[in-house]
Design a protein around this motif. Structure first.
Motif, PDB file in Angstrom:
ATOM      1  N   ALA A   3      56.744  66.604   7.810  1.00 32.75           N
ATOM      2  CA  ALA A   3      56.103  66.871   6.523  1.00 32.75           C
ATOM      3  C   ALA A   3      55.560  68.296   6.468  1.00 32.75           C
ATOM      4  CB  ALA A   3      54.988  65.866   6.288  1.00 32.75           C
ATOM      5  N   ASP A   4      55.066  68.807   7.574  1.00 39.39           N
ATOM      6  CA  ASP A   4      54.520  70.157   7.647  1.00 39.39           C
ATOM      7  C   ASP A   4      55.566  71.069   8.270  1.00 39.39           C
ATOM      8  OD1 ASP A   4      53.129  72.491   8.080  1.00 39.39           O
ATOM      9  OD2 ASP A   4      51.720  71.628   9.520  1.00 39.39           O
ATOM     10  N   PRO A   5      56.117  72.040   7.513  1.00 39.42           N
ATOM     11  CA  PRO A   5      57.150  72.906   8.080  1.00 39.42           C
ATOM     12  C   PRO A   5      56.695  73.628   9.335  1.00 39.42           C
ATOM     13  CG  PRO A   5      56.966  73.258   5.718  1.00 39.42           C
ATOM     14  CD  PRO A   5      55.848  72.338   6.121  1.00 39.42           C
ATOM     15  N   ALA A   6      55.413  73.969   9.416  1.00 38.98           N
ATOM     16  CA  ALA A   6      54.924  74.685  10.590  1.00 38.98           C
ATOM     17  C   ALA A   6      54.944  73.808  11.831  1.00 38.98           C
ATOM     18  CB  ALA A   6      53.513  75.207  10.344  1.00 38.98           C
ATOM     19  N   ALA A   7      54.946  72.480  11.637  1.00 37.00           N
ATOM     20  CA  ALA A   7      54.958  71.572  12.774  1.00 37.00           C
ATOM     21  C   ALA A   7      56.368  71.098  13.121  1.00 37.00           C
ATOM     22  CB  ALA A   7      54.073  70.358  12.474  1.00 37.00           C
ATOM     23  N   ALA A   8      57.341  71.461  12.315  1.00 39.71           N
ATOM     24  CA  ALA A   8      58.713  71.008  12.551  1.00 39.71           C
ATOM     25  C   ALA A   8      59.248  71.594  13.850  1.00 39.71           C
ATOM     26  CB  ALA A   8      59.610  71.429  11.390  1.00 39.71           C
ATOM     27  N   PRO A   9      60.016  70.800  14.591  1.00 40.97           N
ATOM     28  CA  PRO A   9      60.686  71.359  15.769  1.00 40.97           C
ATOM     29  C   PRO A   9      61.691  72.421  15.334  1.00 40.97           C
ATOM     30  CG  PRO A   9      60.962  68.957  15.641  1.00 40.97           C
ATOM     31  CD  PRO A   9      60.281  69.399  14.395  1.00 40.97           C
ATOM     32  N   ASP A  10      62.103  73.263  16.269  1.00 43.18           N
ATOM     33  CA  ASP A  10      63.010  74.358  15.943  1.00 43.18           C
ATOM     34  C   ASP A  10      64.352  73.899  15.386  1.00 43.18           C
ATOM     35  OD1 ASP A  10      61.191  76.274  16.555  1.00 43.18           O
ATOM     36  OD2 ASP A  10      62.082  76.837  18.460  1.00 43.18           O
ATOM     37  N   ASN A  11      64.692  72.639  15.516  1.00 42.57           N
ATOM     38  CA  ASN A  11      65.966  72.167  14.965  1.00 42.57           C
ATOM     39  C   ASN A  11      65.777  71.423  13.643  1.00 42.57           C
ATOM     40  OD1 ASN A  11      64.729  69.947  16.031  1.00 42.57           O
ATOM     41  ND2 ASN A  11      66.562  69.115  17.000  1.00 42.57           N
ATOM     42  N   GLU A  12      64.577  71.445  13.072  1.00 40.90           N
ATOM     43  CA  GLU A  12      64.300  70.746  11.816  1.00 40.90           C
ATOM     44  C   GLU A  12      63.560  71.652  10.837  1.00 40.90           C
ATOM     45  OE1 GLU A  12      62.324  67.012  12.347  1.00 40.90           O
ATOM     46  OE2 GLU A  12      63.729  66.350  13.873  1.00 40.90           O
ATOM     47  N   TRP A  13      64.141  72.795  10.538  1.00 42.47           N
ATOM     48  CA  TRP A  13      63.518  73.717   9.611  1.00 42.47           C
ATOM     49  C   TRP A  13      63.784  73.265   8.185  1.00 42.47           C
ATOM     50  CZ3 TRP A  13      60.376  77.218  11.694  1.00 42.47           C
ATOM     51  CH2 TRP A  13      60.567  77.583  13.029  1.00 42.47           C
ATOM     52  N   PRO A  14      62.865  73.541   7.256  1.00 41.34           N
ATOM     53  CA  PRO A  14      63.116  73.223   5.848  1.00 41.34           C
ATOM     54  C   PRO A  14      64.313  74.035   5.339  1.00 41.34           C
ATOM     55  CG  PRO A  14      60.881  74.088   6.155  1.00 41.34           C
ATOM     56  CD  PRO A  14      61.560  74.136   7.478  1.00 41.34           C
ATOM     57  N   SER A  15      64.967  73.529   4.330  1.00 37.78           N
ATOM     58  CA  SER A  15      66.167  74.175   3.799  1.00 37.78           C
ATOM     59  C   SER A  15      65.831  75.042   2.584  1.00 37.78           C
ATOM     60  CB  SER A  15      67.189  73.104   3.419  1.00 37.78           C
ATOM     61  OG  SER A  15      68.341  73.708   2.901  1.00 37.78           O
ATOM     62  N   TYR A  16      66.231  76.290   2.644  1.00 42.54           N
ATOM     63  CA  TYR A  16      66.091  77.247   1.551  1.00 42.54           C
ATOM     64  C   TYR A  16      67.393  78.037   1.472  1.00 42.54           C
ATOM     65  CZ  TYR A  16      61.050  76.488   1.098  1.00 42.54           C
ATOM     66  OH  TYR A  16      59.814  75.939   0.868  1.00 42.54           O
ATOM     67  N   PRO A  17      67.676  78.662   0.333  1.00 48.30           N
ATOM     68  CA  PRO A  17      68.919  79.422   0.225  1.00 48.30           C
ATOM     69  C   PRO A  17      68.966  80.660   1.121  1.00 48.30           C
ATOM     70  CG  PRO A  17      67.645  79.566  -1.822  1.00 48.30           C
ATOM     71  CD  PRO A  17      66.940  78.602  -0.925  1.00 48.30           C
ATOM     72  N   THR A  18      67.808  81.158   1.503  1.00 44.89           N
ATOM     73  CA  THR A  18      67.715  82.365   2.319  1.00 44.89           C
ATOM     74  C   THR A  18      66.670  82.130   3.404  1.00 44.89           C
ATOM     75  OG1 THR A  18      68.226  83.728   0.391  1.00 44.89           O
ATOM     76  CG2 THR A  18      67.188  84.844   2.251  1.00 44.89           C
ATOM     77  N   THR A  19      66.923  82.691   4.578  1.00 40.60           N
ATOM     78  CA  THR A  19      65.939  82.630   5.661  1.00 40.60           C
ATOM     79  C   THR A  19      65.644  84.038   6.140  1.00 40.60           C
ATOM     80  OG1 THR A  19      66.703  80.460   6.373  1.00 40.60           O
ATOM     81  CG2 THR A  19      65.420  81.733   7.962  1.00 40.60           C
ATOM     82  N   LEU A  20      64.356  84.346   6.243  1.00 40.83           N
ATOM     83  CA  LEU A  20      63.889  85.629   6.750  1.00 40.83           C
ATOM     84  C   LEU A  20      63.058  85.367   8.000  1.00 40.83           C
ATOM     85  CD1 LEU A  20      62.613  87.061   3.350  1.00 40.83           C
ATOM     86  CD2 LEU A  20      64.874  87.371   4.368  1.00 40.83           C
ATOM     87  N   LEU A  21      63.272  86.160   9.009  1.00 36.95           N
ATOM     88  CA  LEU A  21      62.495  86.071  10.244  1.00 36.95           C
ATOM     89  C   LEU A  21      61.677  87.346  10.360  1.00 36.95           C
ATOM     90  CD1 LEU A  21      61.766  84.744  12.955  1.00 36.95           C
ATOM     91  CD2 LEU A  21      63.853  85.744  13.897  1.00 36.95           C
ATOM     92  N   VAL A  22      60.369  87.185  10.598  1.00 36.72           N
ATOM     93  CA  VAL A  22      59.452  88.325  10.660  1.00 36.72           C
ATOM     94  C   VAL A  22      58.725  88.309  11.988  1.00 36.72           C
ATOM     95  CG1 VAL A  22      57.456  89.457   9.587  1.00 36.72           C
ATOM     96  CG2 VAL A  22      59.068  88.152   8.156  1.00 36.72           C
ATOM     97  N   THR A  23      58.684  89.478  12.648  1.00 40.21           N
ATOM     98  CA  THR A  23      57.860  89.619  13.840  1.00 40.21           C
ATOM     99  C   THR A  23      57.447  91.070  13.989  1.00 40.21           C
ATOM    100  OG1 THR A  23      57.641  89.119  16.195  1.00 40.21           O
ATOM    101  CG2 THR A  23      59.750  90.040  15.480  1.00 40.21           C
ATOM    102  N   VAL A  72      56.372  79.652   7.489  1.00 39.48           N
ATOM    103  CA  VAL A  72      56.080  78.984   8.750  1.00 39.48           C
ATOM    104  C   VAL A  72      55.611  80.055   9.733  1.00 39.48           C
ATOM    105  CG1 VAL A  72      57.018  77.633  10.664  1.00 39.48           C
ATOM    106  CG2 VAL A  72      57.846  77.239   8.324  1.00 39.48           C
ATOM    107  N   VAL A  73      54.361  79.947  10.169  1.00 38.66           N
ATOM    108  CA  VAL A  73      53.787  80.910  11.105  1.00 38.66           C
ATOM    109  C   VAL A  73      53.588  80.205  12.438  1.00 38.66           C
ATOM    110  CG1 VAL A  73      51.860  82.474  11.567  1.00 38.66           C
ATOM    111  CG2 VAL A  73      52.608  82.092   9.206  1.00 38.66           C
ATOM    112  N   ARG A  74      54.143  80.786  13.481  1.00 40.25           N
ATOM    113  CA  ARG A  74      54.007  80.222  14.831  1.00 40.25           C
ATOM    114  C   ARG A  74      53.723  81.337  15.827  1.00 40.25           C
ATOM    115  NH1 ARG A  74      58.884  75.891  15.477  1.00 40.25           N
ATOM    116  NH2 ARG A  74      58.215  74.471  13.840  1.00 40.25           N
TER     117      ARG A  74
END
Length: 189
Positions: A3-23, A72-74
């Motif tokens: 239910a919480d995207p931040a708590a999802a395991p790395d193989n269960e990310w929410p689905s969006y048309p685009t994914t951005l990774l920030v670090t 999702v911030v981890r």
């Protein structure tokens, strides 16, 4: 899916048309105002999954500041797995992150000049695999323009994928041995 995207395991990310990774990297990540916060301010309202890896600094404060469901911030993420579905990597341009991103064919938006990052970021731009913002502290509008440019022009992704193919075509041990052997050879001419 959790239910919480931040708590999802790395193989269960929410689905969006685009994914951005920030670090902001593993060394120069003390002040998130340099890159992470301007990036989040830029992309928080996009129809995109935004995954932020803090390197273990200020994670809870960022979660509180950016409670949007698409963010999702981890402390850490498995970059190798996340790059499999990432569209753009927003980074300070550290050597390891750039290499891993390109090994997965992901184009970049990079910002950083310290610790040799200006060299890596110039190389990213020269190779046509990403846009360098040329500063330690980019403005949100500059990040927005660069991200939009990378997403709109398939050439960035195509060149990043070509780089991935080059990486995959070379045996690293053989390439390293060739460099070492070439150093010992007398110059001809």
């Amino acid at each position: 899916m959790a239910a919480d995207p931040a708590a999802a395991p790395d193989n269960e990310w929410p689905s969006y048309p685009t994914t951005l990774l920030v670090t902001q990297g593993t060394v120069d990540n003390i002040d998130p105002n340099k890159l992470i916060i301007p990036a989040l301010e830029t992309v928080k309202d996009m129809d995109a999954l935004v995954i932020v890896a803090t390197g273990g600094r200020g994670t809870e404060a960022l979660k509180a500041r950016h409670p949007q469901p698409n963010i999702v911030v981890r402390d850490y993420v498995d970059f190798a797995k996340v790059f499999e579905f990432t569209d753009v990597f927003i980074s300070n341009g550290g050597f390891g992150g750039v290499q891993l991103s390109l090994s997965k064919g992901v184009p970049l938006v990079v910002s950083g000049i310290n610790e040799g990052k200006s060299d890596f970021n110039a190389w990213v731009e020269y190779a046509g695999v990403g846009i360098s913002l040329g500063t330690e502290s980019p403005k949100p509008r500059d990040i927005a323009k660069a991200v939009a440019g990378v997403l709109a022009d398939p050439g960035w992704r195509n060149r990043a994928r070509q780089m991935r193919e080059q990486f995959n075509s070379v045996d690293p041990a053989e390439a390293g041995a060739a460099v070492v052997e070439s150093v010992g050879r007398p110059a001809t001419g």
